[in-house]
Design a protein around this motif. Structure first.
Motif, PDB file in Angstrom:
ATOM      1  N   ARG A  46       0.825  -1.200   0.000  1.00  0.00           N
ATOM      2  CA  ARG A  46       0.000   0.000   0.000  1.00  0.00           C
ATOM      3  C   ARG A  46       0.869   1.263   0.000  1.00  0.00           C
ATOM      4  N   GLU A  47       1.990   1.223   0.673  1.00  0.00           N
ATOM      5  CA  GLU A  47       2.898   2.375   0.640  1.00  0.00           C
ATOM      6  C   GLU A  47       3.419   2.613  -0.768  1.00  0.00           C
ATOM      7  N   VAL A  48       3.755   1.531  -1.487  1.00  0.00           N
ATOM      8  CA  VAL A  48       4.224   1.684  -2.862  1.00  0.00           C
ATOM      9  C   VAL A  48       3.110   2.224  -3.753  1.00  0.00           C
ATOM     10  N   GLU A  49       1.894   1.764  -3.537  1.00  0.00           N
ATOM     11  CA  GLU A  49       0.769   2.270  -4.323  1.00  0.00           C
ATOM     12  C   GLU A  49       0.524   3.754  -4.076  1.00  0.00           C
ATOM     13  N   ARG A  50       0.696   4.186  -2.844  1.00  0.00           N
ATOM     14  CA  ARG A  50       0.523   5.620  -2.570  1.00  0.00           C
ATOM     15  C   ARG A  50       1.603   6.443  -3.265  1.00  0.00           C
ATOM     16  N   LEU A  51       2.808   5.902  -3.319  1.00  0.00           N
ATOM     17  CA  LEU A  51       3.868   6.608  -4.044  1.00  0.00           C
ATOM     18  C   LEU A  51       3.577   6.678  -5.540  1.00  0.00           C
ATOM     19  N   LEU A  52       2.899   5.684  -6.036  1.00  0.00           N
ATOM     20  CA  LEU A  52       2.595   5.613  -7.462  1.00  0.00           C
ATOM     21  C   LEU A  52       1.288   6.310  -7.833  1.00  0.00           C
ATOM     22  N   GLY A  53       0.573   6.818  -6.850  1.00  0.00           N
ATOM     23  CA  GLY A  53      -0.774   7.313  -7.072  1.00  0.00           C
ATOM     24  C   GLY A  53      -0.888   8.425  -8.093  1.00  0.00           C
ATOM     25  N   GLU A  54       0.022   9.399  -8.042  1.00  0.00           N
ATOM     26  CA  GLU A  54      -0.115  10.558  -8.918  1.00  0.00           C
ATOM     27  C   GLU A  54       0.145  10.227 -10.377  1.00  0.00           C
ATOM     28  N   THR A  55       0.841   9.149 -10.659  1.00  0.00           N
ATOM     29  CA  THR A  55       1.053   8.746 -12.054  1.00  0.00           C
ATOM     30  C   THR A  55       0.137   7.594 -12.472  1.00  0.00           C
ATOM     31  N   GLN A  71       8.002   2.315 -14.933  1.00  0.00           N
ATOM     32  CA  GLN A  71       8.510   0.965 -15.110  1.00  0.00           C
ATOM     33  C   GLN A  71       9.160   0.420 -13.840  1.00  0.00           C
ATOM     34  N   HIS A  72      10.097   1.152 -13.276  1.00  0.00           N
ATOM     35  CA  HIS A  72      10.811   0.638 -12.110  1.00  0.00           C
ATOM     36  C   HIS A  72       9.895   0.499 -10.891  1.00  0.00           C
ATOM     37  N   LEU A  73       9.000   1.455 -10.718  1.00  0.00           N
ATOM     38  CA  LEU A  73       8.102   1.382  -9.572  1.00  0.00           C
ATOM     39  C   LEU A  73       7.112   0.228  -9.709  1.00  0.00           C
ATOM     40  N   LEU A  82       6.331  -3.165  -7.309  1.00  0.00           N
ATOM     41  CA  LEU A  82       4.969  -3.482  -6.888  1.00  0.00           C
ATOM     42  C   LEU A  82       4.579  -4.906  -7.307  1.00  0.00           C
ATOM     43  N   GLU A  83       5.017  -5.300  -8.490  1.00  0.00           N
ATOM     44  CA  GLU A  83       4.710  -6.656  -8.944  1.00  0.00           C
ATOM     45  C   GLU A  83       5.388  -7.706  -8.073  1.00  0.00           C
ATOM     46  N   ARG A  84       6.627  -7.427  -7.683  1.00  0.00           N
ATOM     47  CA  ARG A  84       7.329  -8.374  -6.793  1.00  0.00           C
ATOM     48  C   ARG A  84       6.612  -8.507  -5.448  1.00  0.00           C
ATOM     49  N   LEU A  85       6.145  -7.372  -4.938  1.00  0.00           N
ATOM     50  CA  LEU A  85       5.416  -7.440  -3.672  1.00  0.00           C
ATOM     51  C   LEU A  85       4.111  -8.217  -3.827  1.00  0.00           C
ATOM     52  N   ASN A  86       3.405  -8.003  -4.917  1.00  0.00           N
ATOM     53  CA  ASN A  86       2.149  -8.735  -5.148  1.00  0.00           C
ATOM     54  C   ASN A  86       2.407 -10.239  -5.299  1.00  0.00           C
ATOM     55  N   THR A  87       3.495 -10.577  -6.026  1.00  0.00           N
ATOM     56  CA  THR A  87       3.809 -11.994  -6.223  1.00  0.00           C
ATOM     57  C   THR A  87       4.135 -12.669  -4.899  1.00  0.00           C
ATOM     58  N   GLN A  88       4.937 -11.992  -4.082  1.00  0.00           N
ATOM     59  CA  GLN A  88       5.291 -12.584  -2.797  1.00  0.00           C
ATOM     60  C   GLN A  88       4.072 -12.735  -1.888  1.00  0.00           C
ATOM     61  N   SER A 129      14.347  -4.856   0.707  1.00  0.00           N
ATOM     62  CA  SER A 129      14.766  -4.276  -0.576  1.00  0.00           C
ATOM     63  C   SER A 129      13.696  -3.383  -1.210  1.00  0.00           C
ATOM     64  N   SER A 130      12.507  -3.337  -0.630  1.00  0.00           N
ATOM     65  CA  SER A 130      11.411  -2.557  -1.233  1.00  0.00           C
ATOM     66  C   SER A 130      11.383  -1.105  -0.770  1.00  0.00           C
ATOM     67  N   ASN A 131      12.379  -0.684   0.026  1.00  0.00           N
ATOM     68  CA  ASN A 131      12.385   0.687   0.530  1.00  0.00           C
ATOM     69  C   ASN A 131      12.898   1.680  -0.508  1.00  0.00           C
ATOM     70  N   GLN A 132      13.509   1.177  -1.601  1.00  0.00           N
ATOM     71  CA  GLN A 132      14.054   2.074  -2.629  1.00  0.00           C
ATOM     72  C   GLN A 132      12.977   2.324  -3.701  1.00  0.00           C
ATOM     73  N   LEU A 133      12.539   3.488  -3.780  1.00  0.00           N
ATOM     74  CA  LEU A 133      11.474   3.843  -4.740  1.00  0.00           C
ATOM     75  C   LEU A 133      11.956   5.002  -5.627  1.00  0.00           C
ATOM     76  N   MET A 134      11.623   4.912  -6.865  1.00  0.00           N
ATOM     77  CA  MET A 134      12.003   5.967  -7.824  1.00  0.00           C
ATOM     78  C   MET A 134      10.757   6.442  -8.576  1.00  0.00           C
ATOM     79  N   ALA A 135      10.754   7.709  -8.847  1.00  0.00           N
ATOM     80  CA  ALA A 135       9.622   8.235  -9.617  1.00  0.00           C
ATOM     81  C   ALA A 135      10.104   9.391 -10.488  1.00  0.00           C
ATOM     82  N   GLN A 136       9.601   9.490 -11.631  1.00  0.00           N
ATOM     83  CA  GLN A 136       9.987  10.571 -12.553  1.00  0.00           C
ATOM     84  C   GLN A 136       8.841  10.801 -13.529  1.00  0.00           C
ATOM     85  N   THR A 137       8.524  12.049 -13.748  1.00  0.00           N
ATOM     86  CA  THR A 137       7.440  12.407 -14.663  1.00  0.00           C
ATOM     87  C   THR A 137       7.990  12.977 -15.954  1.00  0.00           C
TER      88      THR A 137
END
Length: 514
Positions: free
Chosen positions: A189-198, A241-243, A247-253, A334-342
């Motif tokens: 859910r934290e990753v989804e919130r980071l991804l929300g604006e895009t 792409q990177h974000l 998220l996919e890895r977290l969903n798979t696990q 390893s999921s604490n590293q998040l990248m975002a770029q518009t």
């Protein structure tokens, strides 16, 4: 004729042989003490008729010389008695003659009684031995049945204890895995919130494409709006792409964790049901209600495991659970590293899609108006043709009434008598009238069929136009209401700087600016 075989005068010319005797009624063997069949001996006296024939054979005597025809012709009772040699044949008196036909002797009577007594004693002795053996066997089987029941109850109790132990282990592993699933879900859910604006613009563009896939018939074209929407999706996906990979890895696990939890829950539920069933079986007594016979149940084998494989199955589920917990810990670190770029082109692409969509809506509105005009003309023509069909049907019905009158007149004139049944001009005119009416009705029916065919062609044309109109209405509804409606509810603010665009992402540790 008319006399019994024991009448005295029927045996006047015969003399029974002295050596003939009645057979014995019993076949009892005094050396082996074997009696005849029990059923026949006991019921012999009850089944004899008034003139018994059982074990009876009539005595007969063979004549010493053949009777000649001359002798038979001159035969008379007085001559026969005079020719008998009194020194060789004793005189036959009525009492002696009757004694020759006695059925049984006293010895036969005593033998029959002794046979019945002996058979009764032997059968009674056999019944006593059978009764004693049955009592002894019943006591032995009672003891054996009680011991078997005690042993079965003991084994059921041991099985219940084993189930309780493994069920407790499963509950411990299940609680640990549930906590780990909650941790992974929180991180997702934290990753989804980071991804929300895009994610929202991407979701809107995808929904626009999905909605436009619902267009029907000829309107399902690859137009400029669809091209611009695909280009917008590609632009947004490049930035995500990177974000999305994280998220996919977290969903798979988390899916693997839920699968392991599902196996644990299935095993725990099976253990619980087995515990309930075995407890119910353990508590069943001979005085319990609901017990019944189930014939052949002992030959039914529906088992799928042995005690070794049963315990191994639970151990493998617990081992798999511990492995998934370890992998979840590594992924969370390893999921604490998040990248975002518009991208600076998101604003331009968004506006380009809106312009293409408005142009397409105008084209569809013009086509819809033309189809409606043609449809109104077709409906008016259908109405006129249907009115004409009703007129033809009424005309045919009127002709049928005149046809009935003509045929009734002709049928009435067929009853004229004798020479009055003349083919006169009236009859010829009636026949001609019937032929004319048949021809008129046939012509009217042909014209009616043509009119009905015309109506069918008009209806098919109407259906085609209505279908095309429905397609245009559906396309207008999708483009103007669905697609544009969704895009109106979400607006993207124009970037303040064209070269550098600042996008903020919410994060539990603070604000990250890319």
């Amino acid at each position: 004729m008319g006399s019994t075989s024991t009448a005295p005068y029927t045996h006047m010319g015969r003399r029974p042989q002295h050596g003939t005797h009645l057979p014995s009624i019993g076949t009892f063997d005094y050396q082996t003490s074997q009696a005849p069949p029990y059923s026949g001996l006991l019921t012999r006296s009850l089944t004899l008729p008034w003139r018994p024939s059982t074990f009876y054979r009539s005595a007969s005597a063979q004549p010493t010389q053949a009777l000649q025809s001359s002798t038979m012709e001159s035969f008379s009772p007085s001559n026969y008695l005079n020719n008998i040699d009194s020194t060789k044949v004793p005189p036959i008196f009525p009492s002696a003659r009757l004694a020759l036909y006695t059925r049984y002797t006293p010895k036969d009577w005593h033998n029959a009684q002794m046979t019945n007594y002996t058979a009764s004693d032997k059968i009674r002795s056999a019944a006593e031995r059978l009764r004693s053996d049955a009592i002894r066997m019943a006591r032995e089987k009672d003891h054996q049945t009680f011991q078997n029941n005690v042993e079965s109850s003991k084994r059921l109790g041991e099985r219940i204890n084993d189930i309780e132990y493994w069920k407790g282990e499963l509950e411990k592993a299940k609680n640990k895995l549930k906590h780990k699933i909650d941790d992974v879900e929180t991180k997702r859910r934290e990753v989804e919130r980071l991804l929300g604006e895009t994610e929202k613009p991407l979701r809107i563009a995808q929904e626009n494409l999905y909605e436009r896939e619902k267009r029907q018939g000829i309107d399902l074209v690859h137009d400029g709006v669809e091209q611009e929407l695909i280009r917008e999706i590609d632009t947004i996906k490049t930035c995500q792409q990177h974000l999305r990979q994280m998220l996919e890895r977290l969903n798979t696990q988390n899916a693997l964790n839920r699968a392991a939890l599902h196996e644990l829950e299935l095993d725990a539920n099976d253990k619980f049901r087995a515990r309930v069933i075995d407890s119910a079986a353990h508590n069943i007594k001979t005085t319990s209600r609901g017990i019944n016979f189930y014939h052949g149940i002992e030959s039914v084998d529906n088992t799928v495991s042995t005690p070794e494989t049963w315990a191994r199955h639970t151990e493998e589920n617990i081992r798999r659970t511990l492995s998934e917990i370890s992998q979840s810990d590594e992924l969370l670190n390893s999921s604490n590293q998040l990248m975002a770029q518009t991208n600076n082109d998101m604003w331009n692409q968004w506006n380009q899609v809106n312009v293409s969509l408005e142009n397409r809506v105008q084209e569809e509105q013009i086509a819809k108006n033309k189809i409606q005009a043609h449809l109104e003309k077709i409906l008016q023509e259908i109405f006129d043709v249907e009115q004409n069909i009703e007129f033809l049907k009424k005309t045919i019905a009127d002709k049928e009434a005149f046809l009935q009158v003509a045929q009734t007149r002709l049928e009435t004139r067929t009853r004229r008598p004798n020479v009055e049944a003349c083919r006169d001009p009236a009859m010829n005119r009636l026949i001609q009238e019937i032929h004319d009416l048949h021809a008129a009705v046939t012509d009217l029916h042909g014209k009616l069929r043509q009119e009905e065919n015309a109506v069918q062609h008009l209806l098919r044309t109407k259906s085609t136009l209505e279908q095309d109109l429905a397609i245009k209405n559906n396309s207008l509804f999708i483009d103007s209401d669905k697609v544009m409606g969704i895009r109106r509810t979400f607006t993207i603010e124009a970037p303040k700087q064209c070269a550098v665009t600042s996008v903020s992402f919410s994060h539990p540790r603070g604000l990250i600016t890319a």
